[in-house]
Design a protein around this motif. Structure first.
Motif, PDB file in Angstrom:
ATOM      1  N   THR A 150      52.082  45.401  33.293  1.00  0.00           N
ATOM      2  CA  THR A 150      53.132  46.394  33.515  1.00  0.00           C
ATOM      3  C   THR A 150      52.780  47.178  34.770  1.00  0.00           C
ATOM      4  OG1 THR A 150      51.978  48.010  32.153  1.00  0.00           O
ATOM      5  CG2 THR A 150      53.570  46.592  31.038  1.00  0.00           C
ATOM      6  N   ALA A 151      53.628  48.097  35.138  1.00  0.00           N
ATOM      7  CA  ALA A 151      53.355  48.935  36.315  1.00  0.00           C
ATOM      8  C   ALA A 151      52.122  49.798  36.072  1.00  0.00           C
ATOM      9  CB  ALA A 151      54.563  49.810  36.629  1.00  0.00           C
ATOM     10  N   GLN A 152      51.943  50.247  34.827  1.00  0.00           N
ATOM     11  CA  GLN A 152      50.766  51.052  34.495  1.00  0.00           C
ATOM     12  C   GLN A 152      49.484  50.226  34.623  1.00  0.00           C
ATOM     13  OE1 GLN A 152      53.396  50.850  32.302  1.00  0.00           O
ATOM     14  NE2 GLN A 152      54.346  52.843  32.696  1.00  0.00           N
ATOM     15  N   THR A 153      49.562  48.936  34.285  1.00  0.00           N
ATOM     16  CA  THR A 153      48.398  48.053  34.412  1.00  0.00           C
ATOM     17  C   THR A 153      47.987  47.920  35.861  1.00  0.00           C
ATOM     18  OG1 THR A 153      49.215  46.780  32.520  1.00  0.00           O
ATOM     19  CG2 THR A 153      47.481  45.775  33.830  1.00  0.00           C
ATOM     20  N   ILE A 154      48.964  47.727  36.729  1.00  0.00           N
ATOM     21  CA  ILE A 154      48.671  47.571  38.156  1.00  0.00           C
ATOM     22  C   ILE A 154      48.111  48.863  38.725  1.00  0.00           C
ATOM     23  CG2 ILE A 154      49.709  47.112  40.405  1.00  0.00           C
ATOM     24  CD1 ILE A 154      51.673  45.254  38.903  1.00  0.00           C
ATOM     25  N   ASP A 155      48.680  50.004  38.328  1.00  0.00           N
ATOM     26  CA  ASP A 155      48.153  51.295  38.795  1.00  0.00           C
ATOM     27  C   ASP A 155      46.723  51.520  38.315  1.00  0.00           C
ATOM     28  OD1 ASP A 155      50.505  51.824  40.084  1.00  0.00           O
ATOM     29  OD2 ASP A 155      51.345  53.039  38.437  1.00  0.00           O
ATOM     30  N   ALA A 156      46.441  51.167  37.058  1.00  0.00           N
ATOM     31  CA  ALA A 156      45.092  51.344  36.512  1.00  0.00           C
ATOM     32  C   ALA A 156      44.086  50.448  37.226  1.00  0.00           C
ATOM     33  CB  ALA A 156      45.094  51.052  35.016  1.00  0.00           C
ATOM     34  N   LEU A 157      44.492  49.218  37.547  1.00  0.00           N
ATOM     35  CA  LEU A 157      43.579  48.301  38.243  1.00  0.00           C
ATOM     36  C   LEU A 157      43.329  48.746  39.686  1.00  0.00           C
ATOM     37  CD1 LEU A 157      44.837  44.836  36.950  1.00  0.00           C
ATOM     38  CD2 LEU A 157      42.728  46.003  36.329  1.00  0.00           C
ATOM     39  N   MET A 158      44.353  49.314  40.314  1.00  0.00           N
ATOM     40  CA  MET A 158      44.190  49.758  41.705  1.00  0.00           C
ATOM     41  C   MET A 158      43.312  51.006  41.810  1.00  0.00           C
ATOM     42  SD  MET A 158      45.723  47.508  43.456  1.00  0.00           S
ATOM     43  CE  MET A 158      45.960  48.177  45.060  1.00  0.00           C
ATOM     44  N   SER A 159      43.278  51.828  40.757  1.00  0.00           N
ATOM     45  CA  SER A 159      42.517  53.069  40.822  1.00  0.00           C
ATOM     46  C   SER A 159      41.100  52.944  40.262  1.00  0.00           C
ATOM     47  CB  SER A 159      43.271  54.172  40.073  1.00  0.00           C
ATOM     48  OG  SER A 159      43.344  53.832  38.699  1.00  0.00           O
ATOM     49  N   LEU A 160      40.642  51.738  39.985  1.00  0.00           N
ATOM     50  CA  LEU A 160      39.305  51.550  39.421  1.00  0.00           C
ATOM     51  C   LEU A 160      38.219  51.776  40.470  1.00  0.00           C
ATOM     52  CD1 LEU A 160      39.528  48.383  37.152  1.00  0.00           C
ATOM     53  CD2 LEU A 160      39.114  50.715  36.451  1.00  0.00           C
ATOM     54  N   GLU A 161      37.121  52.361  40.038  1.00  0.00           N
ATOM     55  CA  GLU A 161      35.925  52.507  40.873  1.00  0.00           C
ATOM     56  C   GLU A 161      34.943  51.432  40.428  1.00  0.00           C
ATOM     57  OE1 GLU A 161      35.255  54.538  43.428  1.00  0.00           O
ATOM     58  OE2 GLU A 161      37.277  55.349  43.332  1.00  0.00           O
ATOM     59  N   LEU A 162      34.856  50.354  41.185  1.00  0.00           N
ATOM     60  CA  LEU A 162      33.984  49.239  40.825  1.00  0.00           C
ATOM     61  C   LEU A 162      32.657  49.338  41.568  1.00  0.00           C
ATOM     62  CD1 LEU A 162      36.594  46.357  40.794  1.00  0.00           C
ATOM     63  CD2 LEU A 162      35.653  47.584  38.849  1.00  0.00           C
ATOM     64  N   PRO A 163      31.597  48.735  41.028  1.00  0.00           N
ATOM     65  CA  PRO A 163      30.288  48.796  41.676  1.00  0.00           C
ATOM     66  C   PRO A 163      30.301  48.150  43.058  1.00  0.00           C
ATOM     67  CG  PRO A 163      30.122  47.801  39.492  1.00  0.00           C
ATOM     68  CD  PRO A 163      31.558  48.013  39.773  1.00  0.00           C
ATOM     69  N   ALA A 164      29.432  48.662  43.933  1.00  0.00           N
ATOM     70  CA  ALA A 164      29.315  48.079  45.273  1.00  0.00           C
ATOM     71  C   ALA A 164      28.657  46.705  45.167  1.00  0.00           C
ATOM     72  CB  ALA A 164      28.481  48.989  46.165  1.00  0.00           C
ATOM     73  N   GLY A 165      29.026  45.820  46.068  1.00  0.00           N
ATOM     74  CA  GLY A 165      28.439  44.487  46.066  1.00  0.00           C
ATOM     75  C   GLY A 165      29.243  43.476  45.292  1.00  0.00           C
ATOM     76  N   VAL A 166      30.409  43.858  44.804  1.00  0.00           N
ATOM     77  CA  VAL A 166      31.287  42.924  44.081  1.00  0.00           C
ATOM     78  C   VAL A 166      32.534  42.722  44.922  1.00  0.00           C
ATOM     79  CG1 VAL A 166      32.592  42.492  41.985  1.00  0.00           C
ATOM     80  CG2 VAL A 166      30.426  43.700  41.855  1.00  0.00           C
ATOM     81  N   GLU A 167      32.766  41.475  45.319  1.00  0.00           N
ATOM     82  CA  GLU A 167      33.960  41.148  46.106  1.00  0.00           C
ATOM     83  C   GLU A 167      35.076  40.782  45.141  1.00  0.00           C
ATOM     84  OE1 GLU A 167      35.447  37.670  49.138  1.00  0.00           O
ATOM     85  OE2 GLU A 167      33.328  38.172  49.092  1.00  0.00           O
TER      86      GLU A 167
END
Length: 172
Positions: A150-167
């Protein structure tokens, strides 16, 4: 021998000493007879009309459930690459938690083959050619599919803070 026709005269000579010459003569005879046949067909003169290509019939399938087709086609494919397995696991956990919070279904993480890149280096710059060291980098890959986002899923995935070193590679 001579092949005569009302339209053209073709003179053919066939040596029959070897097998290859017999094959060549058979080919030449076939070509001559096909040219005579095409000359006979073209009695009225002018060029031979090109045939239209035959087209296969096209099946028209009515879209009974258009909504189901759209939903089935909607999928987010996330591919992760990393040298560190721990960073990869943390990133996968965060992605799955964000997708589950927005009620999207998740497939994965699917472990893809790890690529090993080996580097061979001389230990000494000038002598001892037989003494070498091997270093390697291992690139770990994971695949996560998010179905029915859903649109909320895409927004949640875009706002994630992921660890450095992961492409991260995202395909919609």
């Amino acid at each position: 021998g001579t092949v005569a026709s009302a339209y053209s005269v073709v003179s053919l000579s066939f040596p029959t000493r070897t097998r290859t010459s017999t094959m060549a003569s058979a080919c030449a005879a076939t070509m001559a007879s096909s040219s005579l046949l095409s000359a006979r067909r073209n009695v009225g003169g002018g060029a031979v009309a090109a045939r239209k290509p035959v087209r296969a019939p096209v099946k028209v399938v009515p879209a009974v459930r258009a909504e189901a087709a759209v939903v089935a086609a909607q999928k987010i494919r996330i591919r992760l690459k990393s040298f560190e397995v721990n960073h990869m696991k943390a990133a996968c956990d965060k992605i799955i938690a964000a997708a589950a919070a927005t009620e999207a279904t998740v497939s994965g993480p699917v472990p893809l083959p790890t690529r090993r890149r080996i580097y061979c280096v001389l230990r000494s710059p000038h002598v001892n050619k037989d003494s070498r060291e091997h270093f390697e980098t291992r690139t770990h890959h994971r695949l996560i599919d998010v179905h029915q986002p859903t649109a909320q899923t895409i927004d949640a995935l875009m706002s994630l803070e992921l660890p450095a070193g992961v492409e991260i590679e995202v395909k919609l």
